[in-house]
Design an enzyme around this catalytic site. Structure first.
Site, mmCIF file in Angstrom:
data_model
loop_
_atom_site.group_PDB
_atom_site.id
_atom_site.type_symbol
_atom_site.label_atom_id
_atom_site.label_comp_id
_atom_site.label_asym_id
_atom_site.label_seq_id
_atom_site.Cartn_x
_atom_site.Cartn_y
_atom_site.Cartn_z
ATOM 1 N N ALA A 155 0.829 -1.201 0.000
ATOM 2 C CA ALA A 155 0.000 0.000 0.000
ATOM 3 C C ALA A 155 0.869 1.260 0.000
ATOM 4 O O ALA A 155 1.828 1.337 -0.758
ATOM 5 C CB ALA A 155 -0.974 -0.028 1.161
ATOM 6 N N CYS A 156 0.551 2.218 0.849
ATOM 7 C CA CYS A 156 1.254 3.504 0.825
ATOM 8 C C CYS A 156 2.713 3.405 1.240
ATOM 9 O O CYS A 156 3.489 4.337 1.019
ATOM 10 C CB CYS A 156 0.530 4.510 1.724
#
Length: 373
Positions: A155-156
């Site tokens: 993800a981020c």
């Protein structure tokens, strides 16, 4: 073991900029139509009326003023409210690979060495265009890189996990140089009909070349002096879309098949986790976190970034110390901290230190302390 250097970075910026005003106008047109179509049910208490958005609400909640997107036409149409990106034939380069290659070519040009010197490619991003073949292998082919390539999704935090992995390959002698790319078409997994999140994301691609220090040009780049990763499971940021959704077609398009989050919970839980991780990692490396010249944090939202910066530096950051690019780019998932680093790493004298840090779904977090060579 060989030491690693961040030798060069690259940035691809999509052609279209979408302002808060344009986004709000589209969202509010959708709200007006929904409320009118459901007026009787709303009056009977059977359906909840939707609340309009506003530019002031968006900027206060996030610090975002605009974002870049691969397609704008679908995002300003209240009947569509999603990017219109046609599927390409297999013989044509995939759009995610295309923007990754554009960022990579910029990084390679800044590096000043041929792509053949790269031994591995990591495509680290929040959402891959397909399950296989890996996007990274397609990027590898387009650039004419030998060696190996694979995709990574944290993800981020994907970029810092990718830099850590690249540095480990350098340390063990598995590669002389590693290309890490972060193509993020985040508009494709954002629910533009959700008032609490319709403004969050933007599209972009970044690239980082990590090279063995003994092969890097003298004085070029940044020594990687320490990397650390952390994950803690949480459902507070989630996207349930996947190949198993085909077994239940009625679920496709449901809210949880796009980006969803419990924003307040994320704020309360992630800010202390990340702040403590940074301070602890700095102490382990013998660094004074309050003396860091610059912070390049994941561009989540202005309130999270400002509070983390304040906790790490022990004071209000001076202008430019805690780099913010949210106003122009919005949240670009894994690419955010790399955009910040790419655009604001000037003014460093040899030996001065800074921090690249990401945090996001998982929860996941990564810290990369760097020193100007």
């Amino acid at each position: 073991m060989r030491n690693a250097v961040i030798a060069a970075t690259g940035l691809y910026t999509p052609p279209h900029s979408l302002s808060n005003a344009e986004l709000v106008a589209t969202f509010n047109a959708y709200v007006e139509r929904f409320n009118a179509a459901n007026a009787e049910a709303i009056a009977a208490g059977e359906v909840e009326a939707l609340t309009p958005s506003s530019e002031a609400f968006i900027e206060k909640a996030s610090g975002i003023k605009s974002r870049y997107v691969m397609d704008k036409s679908g995002l300003v149409d209240p009947e569509v409210m999603r990017p219109i990106i046609p599927e390409r034939p297999n013989e044509e380069i995939s759009i995610l690979a295309e923007i990754a290659v554009a960022a990579a070519e910029q990084a390679i040009a800044a590096w000043g060495k041929p792509a053949s010197r790269i031994d591995a490619v990591i495509c680290a991003a929040s959402n891959m265009q397909r399950a296989y073949p890996a996007m990274a292998i397609e990027v590898q082919q387009a650039l004419g890189v030998d060696g190996f390539a694979y995709d990574m999704n944290v993800a981020c935090s994907s970029a810092t996990f990718g830099i850590k992995t690249a540095a480990d390959y350098i340390a063990t002698g598995s590669a002389r140089a590693v290309l890490m790319v972060n193509p993020e078409i985040t508009s494709g997994h954002l629910n533009f009909r959700d008032r609490d999140s319709h403004f969050i994301f933007g599209d972009v691609a970044t690239a980082v070349i990590v090279e063995a220090a003994d092969e890097a040009a003298p004085g070029q780049g940044w020594d990687v002096i320490g990397t650390r990763l952390k994950t803690v499971f949480s459902n507070n940021i989630r996207n349930n879309f996947g190949f198993l959704n085909r077994a239940a077609p009625e679920g496709i398009g449901a809210k949880d098949k796009l980006f969803v989050q419990e924003g307040r919970k994320v704020f309360r839980e992630v800010v202390p986790m990340v702040s403590e991780m940074i301070v602890d990692h700095a102490a382990e490396l013998g660094l004074d976190p309050t003396a860091l010249k610059r912070l390049w944090l994941h561009q989540a939202n202005i309130n999270m970034n400002e509070l983390i910066g304040k906790r790490v530096l022990g004071r209000e950051p001076a202008p430019g110390e805690n780099v913010i690019i949210l106003d122009e780019f919005a949240n670009t998932s894994s690419a955010g901290s790399i955009i910040a680093f790419h655009k604001a790493n000037d003014g460093f004298a040899a030996g001065e230190t800074g921090l690249i840090c990401s945090f996001g779904a998982g929860y996941s977090a990564g810290t990369v302390f760097v020193r100007k060579r």
